[in-house]
Scaffold this active site. Structure first.
Site, mmCIF file in Angstrom:
data_model
loop_
_atom_site.group_PDB
_atom_site.id
_atom_site.type_symbol
_atom_site.label_atom_id
_atom_site.label_comp_id
_atom_site.label_asym_id
_atom_site.label_seq_id
_atom_site.Cartn_x
_atom_site.Cartn_y
_atom_site.Cartn_z
ATOM 1 N N ARG A 289 -17.403 5.410 -65.830
ATOM 2 C CA ARG A 289 -15.927 5.570 -64.725
ATOM 3 C C ARG A 289 -16.851 6.495 -63.599
ATOM 4 O O ARG A 289 -16.536 7.738 -63.680
ATOM 5 C CB ARG A 289 -14.627 6.348 -65.068
ATOM 6 C CG ARG A 289 -14.003 6.318 -64.177
ATOM 7 C CD ARG A 289 -12.965 6.712 -64.258
ATOM 8 N NE ARG A 289 -12.678 8.321 -64.180
ATOM 9 C CZ ARG A 289 -12.038 9.172 -64.447
ATOM 10 N NH1 ARG A 289 -11.219 9.605 -65.634
ATOM 11 N NH2 ARG A 289 -12.777 10.282 -63.711
ATOM 12 N N HIS A 293 -10.643 9.279 -61.119
ATOM 13 C CA HIS A 293 -9.233 8.782 -62.141
ATOM 14 C C HIS A 293 -8.773 7.181 -60.967
ATOM 15 O O HIS A 293 -8.338 6.362 -61.312
ATOM 16 C CB HIS A 293 -8.284 9.694 -62.486
ATOM 17 C CG HIS A 293 -7.360 9.385 -63.220
ATOM 18 N ND1 HIS A 293 -6.859 7.971 -64.518
ATOM 19 C CD2 HIS A 293 -5.942 9.114 -62.495
ATOM 20 C CE1 HIS A 293 -5.894 7.980 -64.513
ATOM 21 N NE2 HIS A 293 -5.232 8.155 -63.521
ATOM 22 N N TYR A 301 -15.498 16.896 -61.840
ATOM 23 C CA TYR A 301 -15.519 17.250 -63.262
ATOM 24 C C TYR A 301 -16.356 16.888 -64.403
ATOM 25 O O TYR A 301 -17.077 17.005 -65.565
ATOM 26 C CB TYR A 301 -14.580 17.638 -63.641
ATOM 27 C CG TYR A 301 -13.427 16.711 -63.528
ATOM 28 C CD1 TYR A 301 -13.694 15.381 -64.223
ATOM 29 C CD2 TYR A 301 -12.610 16.005 -63.427
ATOM 30 C CE1 TYR A 301 -13.311 13.754 -64.808
ATOM 31 C CE2 TYR A 301 -12.205 14.683 -62.269
ATOM 32 C CZ TYR A 301 -12.401 14.215 -63.415
ATOM 33 O OH TYR A 301 -11.415 12.920 -63.206
#
Ligand SMILES: Cc1ncc(C[n+]2csc(CCOP(=O)(O)OP(=O)(O)O)c2C)c(N)n1
Length: 370
Positions: A289, A293, A301
């Site tokens: 990814r 998100h 992170y």
């Protein structure tokens, strides 16, 4: 700091006595279990060969990934321009998985996608402006503007919505696969989820019953390394998701999710098996990814080394390069395809932007029941 030596007060084990906790494993059972381990892992293989492939299929896959990327690029800039109501859940670096999967499916097959599967939606016939309109709450969206994400279905396209509660599309797909088998219909249900979703009960219950009943289903896990902020190492101790297939007595295929042909091959094998009565398969497609998100998440992170490593594996660029090297398309054709896709995405944005917002007096229509 002084290290303390471990001491045990437990009585010495009598190896002649069977443990009361763990019943002895039957020899024939372990043989059965071993025989059920039907796992293929091609994820580290060199890119799948183009030799002897149908050029029409290769070009279809190329067109699919290029359009998916053009759509993604437009959505990222639309988010930044403030065009969208909320955020955008990017399918960037997932294009090869979405497109390879849809190319392996028949129109009549049930599609229960992930929230990042824009490539599959487009390939199945979703007009791009309708997907954009969905993220804008516009009346042209399949929900008429009642949802601001990819949580829509299109029954006429055999596409079922990924509800917010992930992976709630898994039990739905299992039910569809049951219905297809019960009615004697030649249809396969393809359910798609992410690595994080595999930790939920819905995943295990759905795959288990599909295995026990040998239903025509394919369960795909898009392993993109992170579930929101949860890294793989925190998600599971199993090392891979495809290995879970063994527990349900079904085959599993792990493939490189940045190689559209490898995904197509894996999904085709699994779908053909399901269609011919061979039961379900777990397919794990590995990618990364590269965005947060959703677009509002800066993903600080994520280990920069991981991003750098996967940054070299752009599924669209890599495939284009291979097609040109193999003489399937020329550099000019590639440039033309990319430019046409860019214009197509810009035109879709124009339609979505100018489309009306929903009429508030219709807000209850189609909700629960008409
Ligand atoms: C039952 C449930 N719990 C939590 C959430 C919030 N949520 C939405 S997406 C997501 C992470 C999903 O990770 P994964 O399944 O790996 O898919 P990815 O988003 O990485 O593609 C979470 C926790 C949810 N939608 N449903």
């Amino acid at each position: 700091m002084a290290t303390r030596k471990r001491t045990s007060t437990a009585p010495e084990k009598d190896s002649t006595k069977p443990s009361t906790l763990a019943p002895p494993v039957e020899k024939n059972l372990s043989a059965e279990v071993l025989a059920a381990l039907d796992i293929t892992d091609t994820s580290m293989n060199p890119p799948a060969s183009l030799e002897g492939r149908d050029h029409e299929l290769l070009k279809k896959l190329y067109d699919g990934v290029v359009k998916a990327r053009a759509f993604e690029d437009r959505m990222h800039s639309m988010y930044r321009a403030g065009d969208l109501l909320g955020s955008y859940y990017s399918g960037n670096w997932h294009e090869a998985i979405s497109v390879g999967t849809m190319a392996a499916m028949e129109e009549r097959d049930y599609y229960c996608p992930l929230h990042r599967d824009v490539g599959g939606h487009l390939m199945r016939g979703m007009p791009p402006e309708q997907i954009m309109g969905s993220f804008m709450g516009k009346s042209i969206a399949p929900t008429g503007g009642r949802d601001g994400t990819l949580h829509y279905g299109r029954l006429d396209l055999n596409t079922y919505n990924p509800p917010s509660h992930i992976p709630a599309n898994y039990p739905v797909a299992t039910g569809m696969a049951f219905a297809a088998k019960y009615r004697g219909e030649d249809r396969v249900a393809v359910a798609i989820c992410g690595d994080g979703s595999t930790s939920r009960a819905d995943f295990h219950e759905s795959v288990n019953i599909a295995g026990a009943m040998q239903l025509p289903a394919v369960f795909q896990v898009q392993n993109n390394q992170i579930a929101m902020g949860t890294k793989l190492s925190m998600q599971t101790n199993s090392g891979s998701f495809v290995i879970k297939a063994a527990a349900y007595g079904i085959p599993g295929i792990k493939c490189d999710g940045t190689d559209v042909i490898a995904v197509y091959d894996a999904m085709k094998e699994a779908i053909d098996r399901a269609r011919s009565g061979g039961g379900p398969t777990i397919v794990e497609a590995v990618t990364m990814r590269m965005h947060g998100h959703a677009e509002h998440d800066g993903a600080e992170y994520v280990d920069p080394a991981l991003k750098e490593e996967w940054g070299k594996r752009d599924p669209v660029e890599l495939y284009e390069k291979r097609l040109i090297e193999a003489g399937v398309i020329s550099e000019e054709e590639a440039a033309e395809t990319r430019e046409a896709a860019r214009k197509w995405a810009i035109a879709a944005r124009k339609i979505a932007i100018t489309a009306p917002m929903p009429d508030p007096t219709n807000i209850e229509e189609g909700v629960y029941a008409d």
